[in-house]
Design a protein around this motif. Sequence first.
Motif, PDB file in Angstrom:
ATOM      1  N   MET A  55      -5.235   9.334  -7.677  1.00 37.12           N
ATOM      2  CA  MET A  55      -6.020   8.642  -6.653  1.00 37.12           C
ATOM      3  C   MET A  55      -6.563   7.313  -7.183  1.00 37.12           C
ATOM      4  SD  MET A  55      -9.492   9.834  -4.710  1.00 37.12           S
ATOM      5  CE  MET A  55     -10.467   9.747  -6.198  1.00 37.12           C
ATOM      6  N   TRP A  56      -7.063   7.303  -8.397  1.00 40.78           N
ATOM      7  CA  TRP A  56      -7.659   6.085  -8.939  1.00 40.78           C
ATOM      8  C   TRP A  56      -6.612   5.114  -9.472  1.00 40.78           C
ATOM      9  CZ3 TRP A  56     -12.163   4.662  -7.468  1.00 40.78           C
ATOM     10  CH2 TRP A  56     -13.090   5.608  -7.088  1.00 40.78           C
ATOM     11  N   SER A  57      -5.360   5.504  -9.502  1.00 39.78           N
ATOM     12  CA  SER A  57      -4.318   4.566  -9.899  1.00 39.78           C
ATOM     13  C   SER A  57      -3.837   3.711  -8.723  1.00 39.78           C
ATOM     14  CB  SER A  57      -3.136   5.306 -10.515  1.00 39.78           C
ATOM     15  OG  SER A  57      -2.494   6.110  -9.555  1.00 39.78           O
ATOM     16  N   VAL A  58      -4.172   4.110  -7.495  1.00 39.89           N
ATOM     17  CA  VAL A  58      -3.716   3.355  -6.325  1.00 39.89           C
ATOM     18  C   VAL A  58      -4.208   1.907  -6.352  1.00 39.89           C
ATOM     19  CG1 VAL A  58      -3.831   3.180  -3.801  1.00 39.89           C
ATOM     20  CG2 VAL A  58      -3.336   5.362  -4.870  1.00 39.89           C
ATOM     21  N   PRO A  59      -5.502   1.621  -6.561  1.00 34.92           N
ATOM     22  CA  PRO A  59      -5.900   0.209  -6.553  1.00 34.92           C
ATOM     23  C   PRO A  59      -5.303  -0.593  -7.709  1.00 34.92           C
ATOM     24  CG  PRO A  59      -7.814   1.614  -6.916  1.00 34.92           C
ATOM     25  CD  PRO A  59      -6.658   2.495  -6.647  1.00 34.92           C
ATOM     26  N   TRP A  60      -5.075   0.047  -8.854  1.00 36.57           N
ATOM     27  CA  TRP A  60      -4.484  -0.656  -9.985  1.00 36.57           C
ATOM     28  C   TRP A  60      -3.030  -1.019  -9.721  1.00 36.57           C
ATOM     29  CZ3 TRP A  60      -7.514  -2.622 -13.524  1.00 36.57           C
ATOM     30  CH2 TRP A  60      -8.763  -2.064 -13.699  1.00 36.57           C
ATOM     31  N   LEU A  61      -2.373  -0.281  -8.873  1.00 36.54           N
ATOM     32  CA  LEU A  61      -1.006  -0.600  -8.490  1.00 36.54           C
ATOM     33  C   LEU A  61      -0.961  -1.503  -7.264  1.00 36.54           C
ATOM     34  CD1 LEU A  61       0.396   3.016  -8.860  1.00 36.54           C
ATOM     35  CD2 LEU A  61       0.840   1.095 -10.402  1.00 36.54           C
ATOM     36  N   TYR A  62      -1.897  -1.299  -6.347  1.00 33.95           N
ATOM     37  CA  TYR A  62      -1.901  -1.983  -5.057  1.00 33.95           C
ATOM     38  C   TYR A  62      -2.219  -3.472  -5.179  1.00 33.95           C
ATOM     39  CZ  TYR A  62      -3.400  -2.882  -0.217  1.00 33.95           C
ATOM     40  OH  TYR A  62      -3.562  -3.383   1.035  1.00 33.95           O
ATOM     41  N   LEU A  63      -3.245  -3.802  -5.908  1.00 31.89           N
ATOM     42  CA  LEU A  63      -3.669  -5.199  -5.977  1.00 31.89           C
ATOM     43  C   LEU A  63      -2.641  -6.115  -6.633  1.00 31.89           C
ATOM     44  CD1 LEU A  63      -7.467  -4.736  -6.594  1.00 31.89           C
ATOM     45  CD2 LEU A  63      -6.306  -5.339  -4.483  1.00 31.89           C
ATOM     46  N   PRO A  64      -1.976  -5.722  -7.714  1.00 34.97           N
ATOM     47  CA  PRO A  64      -0.897  -6.594  -8.221  1.00 34.97           C
ATOM     48  C   PRO A  64       0.274  -6.733  -7.244  1.00 34.97           C
ATOM     49  CG  PRO A  64      -1.602  -5.115  -9.938  1.00 34.97           C
ATOM     50  CD  PRO A  64      -2.278  -4.673  -8.676  1.00 34.97           C
ATOM     51  N   LEU A  79       0.828  -1.208   0.000  1.00 32.25           N
ATOM     52  CA  LEU A  79       0.000   0.000   0.000  1.00 32.25           C
ATOM     53  C   LEU A  79       0.863   1.259   0.000  1.00 32.25           C
ATOM     54  CD1 LEU A  79      -2.777   1.351   0.162  1.00 32.25           C
ATOM     55  CD2 LEU A  79      -2.585   1.197   2.648  1.00 32.25           C
ATOM     56  N   SER A  80       1.892   1.281   0.828  1.00 31.93           N
ATOM     57  CA  SER A  80       2.744   2.474   0.861  1.00 31.93           C
ATOM     58  C   SER A  80       3.502   2.644  -0.458  1.00 31.93           C
ATOM     59  CB  SER A  80       3.708   2.416   2.044  1.00 31.93           C
ATOM     60  OG  SER A  80       4.608   1.348   1.895  1.00 31.93           O
ATOM     61  N   LEU A  81       3.887   1.546  -1.083  1.00 32.85           N
ATOM     62  CA  LEU A  81       4.558   1.645  -2.376  1.00 32.85           C
ATOM     63  C   LEU A  81       3.592   2.121  -3.458  1.00 32.85           C
ATOM     64  CD1 LEU A  81       7.122   1.234  -4.003  1.00 32.85           C
ATOM     65  CD2 LEU A  81       6.494  -1.156  -4.274  1.00 32.85           C
ATOM     66  N   SER A  82       2.367   1.655  -3.431  1.00 33.27           N
ATOM     67  CA  SER A  82       1.402   2.102  -4.436  1.00 33.27           C
ATOM     68  C   SER A  82       1.043   3.570  -4.254  1.00 33.27           C
ATOM     69  CB  SER A  82       0.149   1.238  -4.407  1.00 33.27           C
ATOM     70  OG  SER A  82      -0.545   1.382  -3.197  1.00 33.27           O
ATOM     71  N   VAL A  83       1.032   4.058  -3.021  1.00 31.14           N
ATOM     72  CA  VAL A  83       0.789   5.485  -2.789  1.00 31.14           C
ATOM     73  C   VAL A  83       1.954   6.315  -3.332  1.00 31.14           C
ATOM     74  CG1 VAL A  83       0.568   7.232  -0.973  1.00 31.14           C
ATOM     75  CG2 VAL A  83      -0.775   5.152  -0.859  1.00 31.14           C
ATOM     76  N   ALA A  84       3.178   5.838  -3.141  1.00 31.42           N
ATOM     77  CA  ALA A  84       4.336   6.558  -3.687  1.00 31.42           C
ATOM     78  C   ALA A  84       4.297   6.575  -5.209  1.00 31.42           C
ATOM     79  CB  ALA A  84       5.632   5.910  -3.197  1.00 31.42           C
ATOM     80  N   LEU A  85       3.952   5.454  -5.820  1.00 32.78           N
ATOM     81  CA  LEU A  85       3.875   5.404  -7.279  1.00 32.78           C
ATOM     82  C   LEU A  85       2.728   6.265  -7.794  1.00 32.78           C
ATOM     83  CD1 LEU A  85       4.596   1.615  -7.852  1.00 32.78           C
ATOM     84  CD2 LEU A  85       6.163   3.534  -8.124  1.00 32.78           C
ATOM     85  N   ALA A  86       1.626   6.318  -7.065  1.00 32.08           N
ATOM     86  CA  ALA A  86       0.516   7.197  -7.449  1.00 32.08           C
ATOM     87  C   ALA A  86       0.923   8.666  -7.332  1.00 32.08           C
ATOM     88  CB  ALA A  86      -0.700   6.908  -6.580  1.00 32.08           C
TER      89      ALA A  86
END
Length: 96
Positions: free
Chosen positions: A53-62, A25-32
């Motif tokens: 904001m909407w890219s977080v789940p697309w990065l988080y789930l993988p 989650l923290s990595l996906s927030v940084a990438l977002a």
Amino acid sequence: MKKQIQHEIQPDWWSKSFAGWILGLSLSVALASFITMWGVNHLDKSLAPQVGMWSVPWLYLPLVFIAYFIPKGWQAVLIYSVFNCIAYGILLGIRG
């Protein structure tokens, strides 16, 4: 040749879950944040935060999915921690 040389996936779920769910989650927030910073320059100013904001789940789930395929839990935590340090280091370096 029934058993090829493979590393067996270890069942240490707690550390893999920590790596995937928390560090992912923290990595996906940084990438977002990188996506949002890119979007400010290339998209409409009001659209950039929404894209980030909407890219977080697309990065988080993988990232959560991949954590369970790393052979050992401590390796997953180490890999995700290193990627987090790199991402936040670059992010803080860019933002100042």
